[in-house]
Design an enzyme around this catalytic site. Structure first.
Site, PDB file in Angstrom:
ATOM      1  N   ASP A   1      -2.477   6.700   1.240  1.00  0.00           N
ATOM      2  CA  ASP A   1      -2.474   7.852   2.132  1.00  0.00           C
ATOM      3  C   ASP A   1      -1.690   7.631   3.425  1.00  0.00           C
ATOM      4  O   ASP A   1      -0.991   8.515   3.905  1.00  0.00           O
ATOM      5  CB  ASP A   1      -3.942   8.138   2.478  1.00  0.00           C
ATOM      6  CG  ASP A   1      -4.201   9.602   2.479  1.00  0.00           C
ATOM      7  OD1 ASP A   1      -3.637  10.286   1.601  1.00  0.00           O
ATOM      8  OD2 ASP A   1      -4.932  10.057   3.375  1.00  0.00           O
ATOM      9  N   LEU A   2      -1.838   6.445   3.986  1.00  0.00           N
ATOM     10  CA  LEU A   2      -1.165   6.176   5.266  1.00  0.00           C
ATOM     11  C   LEU A   2       0.352   6.233   5.093  1.00  0.00           C
ATOM     12  O   LEU A   2       1.065   6.820   5.917  1.00  0.00           O
ATOM     13  CB  LEU A   2      -1.577   4.812   5.821  1.00  0.00           C
ATOM     14  CG  LEU A   2      -1.019   4.538   7.207  1.00  0.00           C
ATOM     15  CD1 LEU A   2      -1.763   5.337   8.265  1.00  0.00           C
ATOM     16  CD2 LEU A   2      -1.075   3.056   7.552  1.00  0.00           C
TER      17      LEU A   2
ATOM     18  N   LYS B   1       0.756   6.873  21.124  1.00  0.00           N
ATOM     19  CA  LYS B   1       0.787   8.302  21.483  1.00  0.00           C
ATOM     20  C   LYS B   1       1.514   8.483  22.813  1.00  0.00           C
ATOM     21  O   LYS B   1       1.272   7.744  23.772  1.00  0.00           O
ATOM     22  CB  LYS B   1      -0.639   8.861  21.580  1.00  0.00           C
ATOM     23  CG  LYS B   1      -1.299   9.008  20.207  1.00  0.00           C
ATOM     24  CD  LYS B   1      -2.630   9.731  20.327  1.00  0.00           C
ATOM     25  CE  LYS B   1      -3.443   9.630  19.061  1.00  0.00           C
ATOM     26  NZ  LYS B   1      -3.244  10.705  18.111  1.00  0.00           N
TER      27      LYS B   1
ATOM     28  N   LYS C   1     -17.508  12.975  15.193  1.00  0.00           N
ATOM     29  CA  LYS C   1     -16.970  13.801  14.109  1.00  0.00           C
ATOM     30  C   LYS C   1     -17.773  15.095  14.080  1.00  0.00           C
ATOM     31  O   LYS C   1     -18.936  15.127  14.485  1.00  0.00           O
ATOM     32  CB  LYS C   1     -17.130  13.088  12.770  1.00  0.00           C
ATOM     33  CG  LYS C   1     -16.427  11.724  12.740  1.00  0.00           C
ATOM     34  CD  LYS C   1     -15.300  11.702  11.744  1.00  0.00           C
ATOM     35  CE  LYS C   1     -14.624  10.359  11.668  1.00  0.00           C
ATOM     36  NZ  LYS C   1     -13.176  10.426  11.889  1.00  0.00           N
TER      37      LYS C   1
ATOM     38  N   LYS D   1     -10.902  19.608  18.199  1.00  0.00           N
ATOM     39  CA  LYS D   1     -10.186  18.337  18.073  1.00  0.00           C
ATOM     40  C   LYS D   1      -9.454  18.132  19.382  1.00  0.00           C
ATOM     41  O   LYS D   1      -8.574  18.919  19.749  1.00  0.00           O
ATOM     42  CB  LYS D   1      -9.177  18.446  16.923  1.00  0.00           C
ATOM     43  CG  LYS D   1      -8.082  17.395  16.915  1.00  0.00           C
ATOM     44  CD  LYS D   1      -8.547  16.104  16.344  1.00  0.00           C
ATOM     45  CE  LYS D   1      -7.467  15.030  16.373  1.00  0.00           C
ATOM     46  NZ  LYS D   1      -8.002  13.690  16.182  1.00  0.00           N
TER      47      LYS D   1
ATOM     48  N   GLY E   1       0.843  -1.203   0.000  1.00  0.00           N
ATOM     49  CA  GLY E   1       0.000   0.000   0.000  1.00  0.00           C
ATOM     50  C   GLY E   1       0.870   1.241   0.000  1.00  0.00           C
ATOM     51  O   GLY E   1       0.517   2.269   0.586  1.00  0.00           O
TER      52      GLY E   1
ATOM     53  N   GLU F   1     -13.501  15.166  17.343  1.00  0.00           N
ATOM     54  CA  GLU F   1     -12.848  15.560  16.090  1.00  0.00           C
ATOM     55  C   GLU F   1     -13.656  16.646  15.416  1.00  0.00           C
ATOM     56  O   GLU F   1     -14.889  16.660  15.512  1.00  0.00           O
ATOM     57  CB  GLU F   1     -12.768  14.378  15.137  1.00  0.00           C
ATOM     58  CG  GLU F   1     -11.944  13.232  15.663  1.00  0.00           C
ATOM     59  CD  GLU F   1     -11.690  12.211  14.574  1.00  0.00           C
ATOM     60  OE1 GLU F   1     -10.659  12.333  13.904  1.00  0.00           O
ATOM     61  OE2 GLU F   1     -12.531  11.321  14.372  1.00  0.00           O
TER      62      GLU F   1
ATOM     63  N   ASP G   1      -2.811  -0.169  16.951  1.00  0.00           N
ATOM     64  CA  ASP G   1      -3.827   0.785  17.376  1.00  0.00           C
ATOM     65  C   ASP G   1      -3.013   2.044  17.629  1.00  0.00           C
ATOM     66  O   ASP G   1      -2.308   2.133  18.642  1.00  0.00           O
ATOM     67  CB  ASP G   1      -4.522   0.332  18.657  1.00  0.00           C
ATOM     68  CG  ASP G   1      -5.596   1.313  19.076  1.00  0.00           C
ATOM     69  OD1 ASP G   1      -5.336   2.531  19.023  1.00  0.00           O
ATOM     70  OD2 ASP G   1      -6.698   0.879  19.459  1.00  0.00           O
ATOM     71  N   HIS G   2      -3.062   2.999  16.712  1.00  0.00           N
ATOM     72  CA  HIS G   2      -2.061   4.069  16.791  1.00  0.00           C
ATOM     73  C   HIS G   2      -2.190   4.906  18.064  1.00  0.00           C
ATOM     74  O   HIS G   2      -1.251   5.563  18.474  1.00  0.00           O
ATOM     75  CB  HIS G   2      -2.056   4.934  15.523  1.00  0.00           C
ATOM     76  CG  HIS G   2      -3.168   5.931  15.436  1.00  0.00           C
ATOM     77  ND1 HIS G   2      -4.437   5.600  15.044  1.00  0.00           N
ATOM     78  CD2 HIS G   2      -3.207   7.259  15.701  1.00  0.00           C
ATOM     79  CE1 HIS G   2      -5.195   6.688  15.068  1.00  0.00           C
ATOM     80  NE2 HIS G   2      -4.467   7.716  15.468  1.00  0.00           N
TER      81      HIS G   2
ATOM     82  N   HIS H   1      -9.541   2.470  19.893  1.00  0.00           N
ATOM     83  CA  HIS H   1      -8.874   3.543  20.641  1.00  0.00           C
ATOM     84  C   HIS H   1      -9.503   3.798  22.012  1.00  0.00           C
ATOM     85  O   HIS H   1      -8.808   3.957  23.007  1.00  0.00           O
ATOM     86  CB  HIS H   1      -8.903   4.854  19.845  1.00  0.00           C
ATOM     87  CG  HIS H   1      -8.461   4.721  18.419  1.00  0.00           C
ATOM     88  ND1 HIS H   1      -7.460   3.867  18.032  1.00  0.00           N
ATOM     89  CD2 HIS H   1      -8.872   5.335  17.281  1.00  0.00           C
ATOM     90  CE1 HIS H   1      -7.276   3.965  16.718  1.00  0.00           C
ATOM     91  NE2 HIS H   1      -8.132   4.846  16.244  1.00  0.00           N
TER      92      HIS H   1
ATOM     93  N   ARG I   1       0.182  -1.841  -6.712  1.00  0.00           N
ATOM     94  CA  ARG I   1      -0.044  -2.367  -8.054  1.00  0.00           C
ATOM     95  C   ARG I   1       0.510  -1.429  -9.137  1.00  0.00           C
ATOM     96  O   ARG I   1       1.135  -1.860 -10.083  1.00  0.00           O
ATOM     97  CB  ARG I   1      -1.546  -2.568  -8.255  1.00  0.00           C
ATOM     98  CG  ARG I   1      -1.863  -3.234  -9.565  1.00  0.00           C
ATOM     99  CD  ARG I   1      -3.349  -3.219  -9.760  1.00  0.00           C
ATOM    100  NE  ARG I   1      -3.977  -4.373  -9.138  1.00  0.00           N
ATOM    101  CZ  ARG I   1      -4.209  -5.509  -9.794  1.00  0.00           C
ATOM    102  NH1 ARG I   1      -3.863  -5.634 -11.046  1.00  0.00           N
ATOM    103  NH2 ARG I   1      -4.811  -6.506  -9.185  1.00  0.00           N
TER     104      ARG I   1
HETATM  105  C1  BG6 Z   1      -8.579   6.567  13.057  1.00  0.00           C
HETATM  106  C2  BG6 Z   1     -10.003   6.651  12.615  1.00  0.00           C
HETATM  107  O1  BG6 Z   1      -8.303   5.318  13.614  1.00  0.00           O
HETATM  108  O2  BG6 Z   1      -8.333   7.583  14.037  1.00  0.00           O
HETATM  109  C3  BG6 Z   1     -10.331   8.029  12.078  1.00  0.00           C
HETATM  110  O3  BG6 Z   1     -10.230   5.673  11.607  1.00  0.00           O
HETATM  111  C4  BG6 Z   1      -9.952   9.096  13.075  1.00  0.00           C
HETATM  112  O4  BG6 Z   1     -11.701   8.120  11.734  1.00  0.00           O
HETATM  113  C5  BG6 Z   1      -8.529   8.894  13.565  1.00  0.00           C
HETATM  114  O5  BG6 Z   1     -10.084  10.350  12.436  1.00  0.00           O
HETATM  115  C6  BG6 Z   1      -8.207   9.854  14.704  1.00  0.00           C
HETATM  116  O6  BG6 Z   1      -6.852   9.759  15.019  1.00  0.00           O
HETATM  117  P1  BG6 Z   1      -6.073  10.971  15.687  1.00  0.00           P
HETATM  118  O7  BG6 Z   1      -4.717  10.446  15.964  1.00  0.00           O
HETATM  119  O8  BG6 Z   1      -6.092  12.089  14.702  1.00  0.00           O
HETATM  120  O9  BG6 Z   1      -6.844  11.346  16.927  1.00  0.00           O
END
Ligand code: BG6
Length: 518
Positions: free
Chosen positions: A25-26, A195, A354, A359, A21, A229, A190-191, A253, A55
């Site tokens: 974007d990621l 953090k 959202k 934010k 990928g 957000e 799980d990003h 999250h 691809r």
């Molecule tokens: C992602 C969601 O996991 O986390 C998004 O799919 C969301 O919809 C995003 O906007 C929020 O992440 P962060 O780090 O900007 O708070």
């Protein structure tokens, strides 16, 4: 924060990183910048290579030029040293790959052997799948069948959320992955766990004598977790309309943050011990019995058109790729209980949405009030003590205490004392993805989700989703730019609580002591 944390500053083991990928974007927004920051800080040795896979055809030069643009746009470091850039970019190769064709994987294997030789890499391979989850299984099978897992080093699979759509689909996905990889080779991202301030929760809790003794239902009235957000669904309407806030933010999250707040101190700061404790919290979550119970504990909303900062915003149903009659929630708030001895009776209020006014990600721990009828309490309406952990975008913590109003006649004054981490000069906090890629390359899975965590989280979420599917009459609409449905306030009102203002927007009468320049 693990026993292996002596390795924190050590560079990653030499490895080839395969970015599936790579034109997405990621990769552009997060992964390329993360690799550059790691390199710049000496956390990637010279013994690495990155193979971008997608691809569409692309030459190495085009790929490196995309890399350059992405770093200049999104990285916390800019490319200001051309010699360093030249060295860094030489580690990047691009290969066009049809992931359904095993022959391409054989070619990739041949390229890998060359890269191992060129950069003196001991056969270690990290496969990062920035792909739709439906492709995780097929790619894993082809990695195996194409001979990619037969090198002399380790193999690790890093995958993005969502991990399934519900428990059955997650189980199916997991079974597929397990045919190829062992659990300890799978790193589920799980990003939020990468953090800085989420990781700081452990330190705040376990390194401070004045929090841990109070960290229970005798002293804590409630906990509030807000992930708000301002953005709408942007270009992700197609995905989001099938997912909704509960699956997109709740299952992962939010529950992960809740476990970090609620878990017992692990016996050792070892990855598996921490994850064991988190699983215990997930197992103690009170599952709502029936749909009536779901509706009395969980509020859902969808944004309609509205206004923010003078800008007119469309409603969710007008967004691209969203069904015009969609009942997907873009907001939810829930009252959650952790039924164990430490937390029995303490509500955890969680909310996300959202198109909200700010934010922010914040955790507020509200302590119980002083007993009534004693000294100051009987003469003043004392505000409760708060501990607030600010995760994102501002990082820091503050505590709110009561003190004597200077010069007043025993008047009580709420005072918020803040440590604003992001206000400190010279602090350039690593991005979540930097930490996570670095951890995966060192084999430290503490801040990745283990299968049992994922499955318990789905069990909890599935009950809510099931009740919602039966009947959508409880879906409320809120104007874009507002704080969501009124019913989310009522959820707390019933117990005499309210949502605390987020983003440092405290009530007027509070004195702020802060290192921020606000
Ligand atoms: C992602 C969601 O996991 O986390 C998004 O799919 C969301 O919809 C995003 O906007 C929020 O992440 P962060 O780090 O900007 O708070």
């Amino acid at each position: 924060m693990t026993d292996t944390n002596s390795l924190e500053h050590i560079s990653a083991e030499g490895a080839v990183y395969y970015l599936f990928g790579a034109t997405g974007d990621l990769a552009r927004r997060k992964l390329f910048p993360a690799l550059f920051s790691l390199y710049k800080e000496g956390k990637l040795s010279e013994h690495f290579a990155v193979v971008g896979l997608a691809r569409r055809p692309r030459t190495n030069e085009q790929f490196r030029s995309d890399l350059y643009d992405s770093i200049n746009e999104f990285c916390r470091y800019k490319v200001d040293d051309l010699e360093l850039w030249e060295r860094f970019s030489q580690h990047f190769e691009y290969m066009s790959l049809d992931i359904n064709n095993v022959d391409g994987f054989r070619e990739l294997n041949a390229l890998s052997t060359e890269l191992d030789k060129k950069f003196d890499i001991p056969g270690n391979r990290l496969f990062y799948l920035a792909l739709a989850p439906a492709l995780f299984g097929p790619v894993s099978f082809n990695l195996r069948d194409g001979g990619m897992l037969e090198s002399s080093g380790w193999n690790r699979l890093v995958i993005e959320k969502p991990f399934g759509y519900d428990l059955p689909s997650a189980q199916k996905l997991n079974e597929q992955l397990n045919q190829v990889f062992k659990e300890e080779e799978i790193f589920r991202i799980d990003h939020y766990l990468g953090k800085e301030m989420v990781q700081n929760i452990e330190v705040i809790r376990f390194a401070n004598a004045f929090f841990e003794p109070l960290w229970n239902n005798k002293h804590i009235a409630n906990v509030q977790i807000t992930l708000s957000e301002t953005v709408g669904v942007e270009e992700r309407g197609g995905y989001y309309d099938k997912s909704g806030a509960l699956r997109d933010m709740g299952q992962n999250h939010m529950l992960q943050m809740l476990t970090m707040i609620a878990m017992e101190p692990p016996s050792r700061l070892h990855g598996e011990d921490i994850r064991d404790e988190k699983v215990k919290v997930l197992r103690s979550l009170r599952g709502y019995g029936d749909s009536e119970e779901v509706r009395s504990h969980v509020v859902r909303g969808q944004y309609s058109e509205g206004n923010a900062g003078g800008k007119q915003l469309p409603g969710y149903r007008e967004e691209d790729s969203v069904d015009e009659n969609s009942t997907t929630e873009t907001y939810f708030a829930a009252k959650v209980f952790v039924d164990n001895f430490r937390w029995a009776g303490v509500p955890f209020y969680i909310r996300t949405g959202k198109r909200l006014p700010v934010k922010t990600t914040e955790v507020v721990v509200e302590f119980k009030g002083m007993p009534n009828n004693v000294l100051f309490a009987n003469r003043h309406d004392l505000a409760p003590n708060l501990l607030v952990i600010r995760v994102n975008p501002m990082e820091g913590i503050y505590i709110k205490v009561n003190a004597k109003k200077p010069g007043g006649d025993n008047e009580v004054q709420p005072v918020s004392m803040e440590f604003c981490q992001s206000c400190m000069i010279g602090i350039n906090t690593p991005e979540a993805y930097e930490r996570l890629i670095h951890d995966a390359s060192r084999g430290d899975s503490t801040y990745f989700t283990r299968w049992d965590e994922v499955s318990h989280a789905w069990s909890f979420v599935d009950r809510i989703a099931k009740a919602w599917k039966e009947d959508s009459s409880d879906l409320q609409h809120y104007a874009a730019g507002s704080w969501g449905p009124e019913a989310a306030n009522e959820l707390l009102d019933k117990e005499g609580f309210h949502w605390w203002p987020v983003n440092g927007q405290e009530e007027d009468n509070v004195i702020w002591i802060t290192n921020s320049r606000k």
